[in-house]
Scaffold this motif. Structure first.
Motif, PDB file in Angstrom:
ATOM      1  N   LEU A 155     -12.177  -9.151   3.308  1.00 36.51           N
ATOM      2  CA  LEU A 155     -11.683 -10.095   2.122  1.00 36.51           C
ATOM      3  C   LEU A 155     -10.359 -10.892   2.159  1.00 36.51           C
ATOM      4  N   TYR A 156      -9.086  -9.994   2.538  1.00 39.60           N
ATOM      5  CA  TYR A 156      -7.985 -10.770   2.787  1.00 39.60           C
ATOM      6  C   TYR A 156      -8.095 -11.529   4.098  1.00 39.60           C
ATOM      7  N   ARG A 161       0.121 -19.521   0.553  1.00 40.39           N
ATOM      8  CA  ARG A 161      -1.201 -18.962   0.870  1.00 40.39           C
ATOM      9  C   ARG A 161      -1.464 -17.505   0.845  1.00 40.39           C
ATOM     10  N   THR A 162      -0.581 -16.824   1.607  1.00 42.85           N
ATOM     11  CA  THR A 162      -0.473 -15.351   1.739  1.00 42.85           C
ATOM     12  C   THR A 162      -0.392 -14.746   0.229  1.00 42.85           C
ATOM     13  N   MET A 163       0.575 -15.160  -0.297  1.00 43.38           N
ATOM     14  CA  MET A 163       0.813 -14.802  -1.458  1.00 43.38           C
ATOM     15  C   MET A 163      -0.616 -14.682  -2.588  1.00 43.38           C
ATOM     16  N   LEU A 164      -1.131 -15.966  -2.399  1.00 47.91           N
ATOM     17  CA  LEU A 164      -2.400 -16.026  -3.289  1.00 47.91           C
ATOM     18  C   LEU A 164      -3.661 -14.964  -2.616  1.00 47.91           C
ATOM     19  N   ASN A 165      -3.714 -14.957  -1.490  1.00 45.69           N
ATOM     20  CA  ASN A 165      -4.427 -14.193  -0.753  1.00 45.69           C
ATOM     21  C   ASN A 165      -4.454 -12.664  -1.293  1.00 45.69           C
ATOM     22  N   LEU A 166      -3.097 -12.326  -1.170  1.00 49.52           N
ATOM     23  CA  LEU A 166      -2.908 -10.999  -1.555  1.00 49.52           C
ATOM     24  C   LEU A 166      -3.166 -10.735  -3.341  1.00 49.52           C
ATOM     25  N   VAL A 189      -5.497 -12.546  -4.896  1.00 50.72           N
ATOM     26  CA  VAL A 189      -6.676 -12.419  -5.258  1.00 50.72           C
ATOM     27  C   VAL A 189      -7.635 -11.137  -4.549  1.00 50.72           C
ATOM     28  N   THR A 190      -7.082 -10.649  -3.410  1.00 53.94           N
ATOM     29  CA  THR A 190      -7.909  -9.427  -2.888  1.00 53.94           C
ATOM     30  C   THR A 190      -7.271  -8.446  -3.713  1.00 53.94           C
ATOM     31  N   HIS A 223      -0.642  -5.012  -8.833  1.00 50.67           N
ATOM     32  CA  HIS A 223      -0.427  -4.413  -7.549  1.00 50.67           C
ATOM     33  C   HIS A 223      -0.420  -5.718  -6.737  1.00 50.67           C
ATOM     34  N   GLY A 224      -1.295  -6.769  -6.935  1.00 49.73           N
ATOM     35  CA  GLY A 224      -1.211  -7.931  -6.066  1.00 49.73           C
ATOM     36  C   GLY A 224       0.283  -8.468  -6.139  1.00 49.73           C
TER      37      GLY A 224
END
Lengths: 332, 463
Positions: free
Chosen positions: B293-294, B306-311, B313-314, B335-336
Motif C-alpha cells: 500500500l504505502y 506526498r510522503t505525509m499523505l501516503n502515511l 492514507v496507509t 497514528h498516521g
C-alpha cells in the motif's frame, strides 16, 4: 532427548510443589464465593436437621440470593417457617435432582416455590459450555459426573482466591473469609456476582441454543414438578435486570417464549404463579443482571410473602398481566 | 476453535502425532484437512469463502505464470483483487458503509430506506484475504514463482495455526516450508515453550486485564482519574497479552508441525518512537501495508507532502482493516498523523540501535501516546471515547479500587519480566533445561489458576 526429559521433569515438579503448597495451606483459604458445592453441603446439612418446612424455595443463584426467608416469614401471616434451598447453577434438572435428594422422606414441605426465570428455563447443566468452565457444579455433584482432575486439584479449586492479589493477601493475613449460612436465613454472605465475561458467555449460550432447548425445558419442568411432594406448588417468575429487557420492558423474544411456556404449563396444571416482573425493578436492586442485591432481595421477599398470603387465602392465582406470547407456546 | 480451549488442547496433539507418524508425502494433505476442520469448527458455512479465495488466487497465479500479455496479467490481478476485496467488502464493510451513507444522508435531511445484510463476520477473513492477495501481487510482480501444487497452495492460505489471526505470512517464506519438514528436540522444546508463554499471556495477563477493562468501559461514569488510568493501561496490556499471546501459540503450534512463522511482536512498548512502534507491533501487517500500500502509493519517493499523505492514507486504511467502525478509522488516522509528524521531525534513532538510558523518556512518551490511542480502538463509539477521556481529565479520585490497581501493577510487572525472559532467551539462545522447566511449570501453574475464570475470545479474531 535427555534435555527434554529434564525440562519436563522440572516442570512437573513445579506443578506438584504448587499443588502441594495449596493443599498444605488450603485450611487458610476460604472457598470461592458462591461455590456451589459448599452451599449445597451446608444446605443439605441444615435441611437434614429439620423435620418440616412451611415454604421451601428452590431455584438458581437468582433465588439463592434473591429470597431472604426471614423477610418472607416476617411479612406473611400464613407462613411460620421458610427455607431457601436454591442453588447456584440450579437448572431445572439440578432442581429436580436436588429436591429429590433433600425432600423425599427427610423433610416434610408444605409449599414449594419454584423459580421460573429465563436462566432456569434455558439453562441445562448437562451440556452447557459455561458450567464446565467453573469445574465443580451441583449437577456434577448430584449425578457423580464431576469433571475429575479439575475437581481434585486444589490449585484449581482455590484459584479464584489465589488469583485475586488483594483477596489472597487478605486470607493470608486474616484467615479464610468463609461464607456461612445461618439456617437458610442468609443465603450467601454477600451478593452473588458473576464476572461479566462469564455472564455474557451464559447469555450467549442461552441465545445460541434457545431454539433447541425450547421444549426440552418444558420436559425438564414437567419432570421437576412431577417429582415434588408438597401440598402446593407455586411458580415464581423471577425479575431480571433491565439490560435483558427491550426498551418497552418486554423480555427479549427468546426468553419471553421460555417464560410463556412456564405460564402455559402452570395454567394447565393449575399451579399458582407469582409474577415478580409485574412490579418495577430498577437497576438499583441488582448486583448484576441476573442477581438481586440485598435491597432487591428484601423487596422481592416482601412481595413474595404478600403473594403467598393471597394464594393461601384462596384468592385467584396471580396469573401475570404481562403480554407474553402465551398462545404460541401450548404444549405440543 | 479457540487456542485457549480444551478442544484445541485435544486437537493439536492429535494433529501433531498423526503428522509425524504418516509418510512425508501425506503431511500437507493432513494439515489441509486439519485446517479446514479447525476453521469449520467455528462455522462450516464459511469454508466456501476460504476455498473460493484459495481457488481464485491459485488459478490467477497459474495464469500469470503462463502469459506474457501485460493487459491479461493486469486483468487477472484485478480479478484476484476484486474477489478478495469483494469478499471483505461484502462480509466486513457492507453494513458499515451503508449505515454511514445513511447517516450522511440523514444529516442532509434525507431519510433513505436502508437495508443492511446483518451477516456474521467470518473469522480471520481479513488475514487470509491479505495473505492470498500478497501471493498474487508477488507473482504479478514476478518476485515469486507461482505455486504449482493446489494442495500446497491451499495449505498456505488455510494453515490453521495462523489462519484466523495471523501472522500474515508471505508465500516466499511459508510455501517452501511445506516440504521436507523435520522435528528435532530443540524445535519441539521451543514450540512447547512458545505455546506455554502464549497461553500465559492470554489466560493470565490479557484475561485479567480484560476484567478491569470491561468493567471500566461498561460503566465509565464515576471512574475518576485513577479508574480511567487503570482502564487505559489495562487495555494496553490486555491487547498486547492477547495478540502476542495468540501469536506465540500460533508460532509454537506451527513449530511443532515443522513450520516457522514470523515474529509479530518484538517488545513494542519499548519503542522510542511511533515509527519504531509499528516496526515492533503486528509486524506482519505493518510490512504488508508498507509493501502493498504505502510503497505503491509512492512511499517517501515523491516529496515530503506526498510522503505525509501516503502515511496518512496507509494508516487510515490500516485502521479500517481492523474493523468496520469509525473508531478504527479515527485510531488509524491519529497514528498516521503521529507518523507524519515524526517524519517531519526527522532524525529518528535506528530501530536496531540498543536502548540507552537517555532513551527512556522517549519510550515513556511513546508508550503513553500509544496507550491513549488504544482508548479510541477499544471504545465502542466516539461518545465512549469522550466519556473515558472526560473521566481521565476529571481529577477525581473517588471510588479508587485498590484491587484493580494491584492487579494491574502485578500484571505489568509480569509483562516486563516476561519480555526480559524472551530477550535473554534469544540472546543466550538456549537457556538450561532446568530454567526452561521452571518457566514451563510456572506457566502451567499460572494458567491452571487462571483458566477457571471466564475467558474471552482473542481480540483479533473479530478482525
Amino acid at each position: 532427548m535427555q534435555r527434554l526429559l529434564v525440562l519436563f521433569l522440572v516442570a512437573i515438579l513445579v506443578v506438584a510443589v504448587a499443588e502441594g503448597m495449596v493443599r498444605a495451606f488450603s485450611f487458610r483459604i476460604g472457598p470461592p464465593p458462591g461455590w456451589p458445592t459448599l452451599e449445597m453441603d451446608q444446605k443439605s446439612e441444615q435441611l437434614k436437621a429439620r423435620d418440616d418446612v412451611g415454604v421451601l424455595f428452590i431455584g438458581s443463584s437468582s433465588t439463592s440470593v434473591g429470597i431472604d426467608p426471614s423477610v418472607v416469614v416476617a411479612n406473611s401471616t400464613a407462613i411460620d417457617s421458610s427455607y431457601n434451598a436454591a442453588l447456584p447453577f440450579g437448572s431445572l434438572e439440578v432442581q429436580r435432582l436436588w429436591s429429590q435428594a433433600v425432600m423425599s422422606d427427610k423433610v416434610s414441605v408444605d409449599v414449594v416455590v419454584v423459580e421460573i426465570s429465563p436462566p432456569v428455563m434455558l439453562y441445562r447443566s448437562k451440556d452447557s459450555v459455561a458450567i464446565d468452565m467453573v469445574g465443580s457444579n451441583p449437577y456434577g455433584r448430584l449425578t457423580g459426573r464431576n469433571p475429575g482432575i479439575l475437581d481434585r486439584s486444589s490449585l484449581v479449586t482455590y484459584a479464584p482466591d489465589l488469583r485475586d492479589p488483594v483477596a489472597a493477601l487478605r486470607w493470608i493475613m486474616t484467615g479464610p473469609p468463609r461464607p456461612t449460612l445461618s439456617d437458610g436465613q442468609t443465603p450467601l454472605c454477600r451478593p452473588y456476582q458473576f464476572p461479566k465475561e462469564f455472564r455474557d458467555l451464559i447469555v450467549s449460550d442461552f441465545a445460541a441454543s434457545a431454539q433447541d432447548r425450547r421444549f426440552v425445558a418444558l420436559d425438564d419442568l414437567r419432570s421437576l414438578i412431577d417429582g415434588l411432594s408438597a401440598r402446593r406448588i407455586v411458580f415464581l417468575i423471577f425479575p431480571v435486570a433491565e439490560r435483558y429487557f427491550e426498551a418497552d420492558g418486554r423480555l427479549l423474544p427468546s426468553w419471553e417464549r421460555e417464560l410463556a411456556q412456564g405460564l402455559v404449563f402452570a395454567r394447565d396444571r393449575d399451579i399458582a404463579v407469582i409474577d415478580a416482573t409485574s412490579i418495577p425493578w430498577p437497576q438499583k436492586y441488582f448486583s448484576d443482571p441476573l442477581h438481586l442485591n440485598p435491597a432487591g432481595a428484601e423487596r422481592l421477599s416482601e412481595f413474595v410473602a404478600g403473594a403467598l398470603d393471597s394464594i393461601e387465602s384462596g384468592e385467584p392465582s396471580l396469573y401475570t398481566d404481562r403480554a407474553y406470547a402465551v398462545d404460541d407456546c401450548r404444549e405440543r | 476453535m479457540l487456542f485457549n480451549t480444551w478442544t484445541y488442547a485435544a486437537f493439536l496433539p492429535v494433529v501433531f502425532v498423526l503428522h509425524w507418524l504418516i509418510p512425508d508425502r501425506f503431511r500437507n494433505r493432513l494439515l489441509l484437512v486439519a485446517s479446514y476442520i479447525f476453521y469449520g469448527a467455528w462455522d462450516y458455512r464459511f469454508l466456501g469463502l476460504l476455498f473460493l479465495s484459495t481457488l481464485v488466487d491459485f488459478v490467477v497465479g497459474r495464469t500469470l505464470a503462463t502469459t506474457q500479455d501485460g493487459a491479461l496479467r493486469k486483468r487477472m490481478l484485478s480479478v484476484s483483487l476484486i474477489v478478495n476485496l469483494g469478499i471483505l467488502g461484502v462480509f466486513k464493510y457492507f453494513d458499515f458503509f451503508v449505515s454511514s451513507a445513511a447517516d450522511v444522508l440523514a444529516v442532509l435531511g434525507l431519510s433513505p430506506n436502508v437495508t443492511s445484510l446483518g451477516i456474521v463476520l467470518p473469522v480471520g477473513i481479513s488475514f487470509y484475504t491479505f495473505q492470498t492477495m500478497s501471493y498474487t501481487i508477488d507473482v504479478y510482480r514476478r518476485v515469486k514463482q507461482p505455486e504449482e501444487e493446489f494442495e500446497r497452495f491451499a495449505l498456505f492460505v488455510s494453515f490453521f495455526p495462523q489462519l484466523v489471526a495471523g501472522p500474515i505470512e508471505r508465500a516466499s517464506r511459508l510455501l517452501p516450508q511445506f516440504e521436507n519438514r523435520h522435528l528435532t528436540a530443540a524445535r519441539f522444546e521451543s514450540g512447547i515453550m512458545l505455546i506455554g508463554r502464549g497461553l500465559f499471556k492470554k489466560v493470565v495477563i490479557a484475561d485479567s486485564m480484560a476484567r478491569l477493562v470491561d468493567a471500566a468501559y461498561g460503566a465509565p461514569d464515576g471512574l475518576g482519574t485513577v479508574g480511567a488510568l487503570v482502564a487505559v493501561y489495562a487495555f494496553a496490556f490486555q491487547i498486547y497479552g492477547d495478540f502476542s499471546g495468540y501469536t506465540d501459540i500460533a508460532r509454537g503450534s506451527a513449530r511443532l508441525l515443522g513450520v516457522d512463522l514470523m515474529e509479530n511482536f518484538t517488545q513494542p512498548y519499548l519503542s522510542r518512537s511511533i515509527t519504531e512502534f509499528w516496526r515492533r507491533w503486528h509486524i506482519s501487517l505493518s510490512e504488508w501495508l508498507r509493501d502493498y500500500l504505502y510503497i505503491p502509493l509512492g512511499g517517501n519517493r515523491a516529496g515530503r507532502s506526498r510522503t505525509m499523505l501516503n502515511l496518512l492514507v496507509t494508516m487510515l486504511l490500516g485502521g479500517l482493516w481492523h474493523g468496520a467502525a469509525w473508531t478504527f478509522v479515527v485510531w488509524g488516522g491519529l497514528h498516521g498523523l503521529w507518523l507524519a509528524f515524526e517524519r517531519l521531525q526527522g532524525s529518528l534513532r535506528k530501530y536496531s540501535e540498543p536502548l540507552v538510558r537517555r532513551d527512556w523518556w522517549r519510550v515513556g512518551l511513546t508508550f503513553h501516546g500509544v496507550a491513549l490511542l488504544w482508548v479510541v480502538f477499544r471504545a465502542g463509539s466516539l461518545t465512549q471515547v469522550r466519556e473515558i477521556l472526560a473521566q481521565l481529565l476529571s481529577f477525581s479520585f473517588v471510588g479508587l479500587d485498590l484491587g484493580a490497581v494491584a492487579t494491574l501493577v502485578i500484571m505489568m510487572l509480569l509483562v516486563i519480566r516476561l519480555d526480559r525472559v524472551e530477550r535473554s532467551a534469544s540472546l543466550m539462545n538456549q537457556p538450561s533445561a532446568i530454567k526452561q522447566g521452571l518457566l514451563l511449570g510456572g506457566f502451567v501453574v499460572a494458567v491452571a489458576m487462571f483458566a477457571g475464570a471466564a475467558s474471552s475470545p482473542f481480540i483479533y479474531f473479530q478482525f
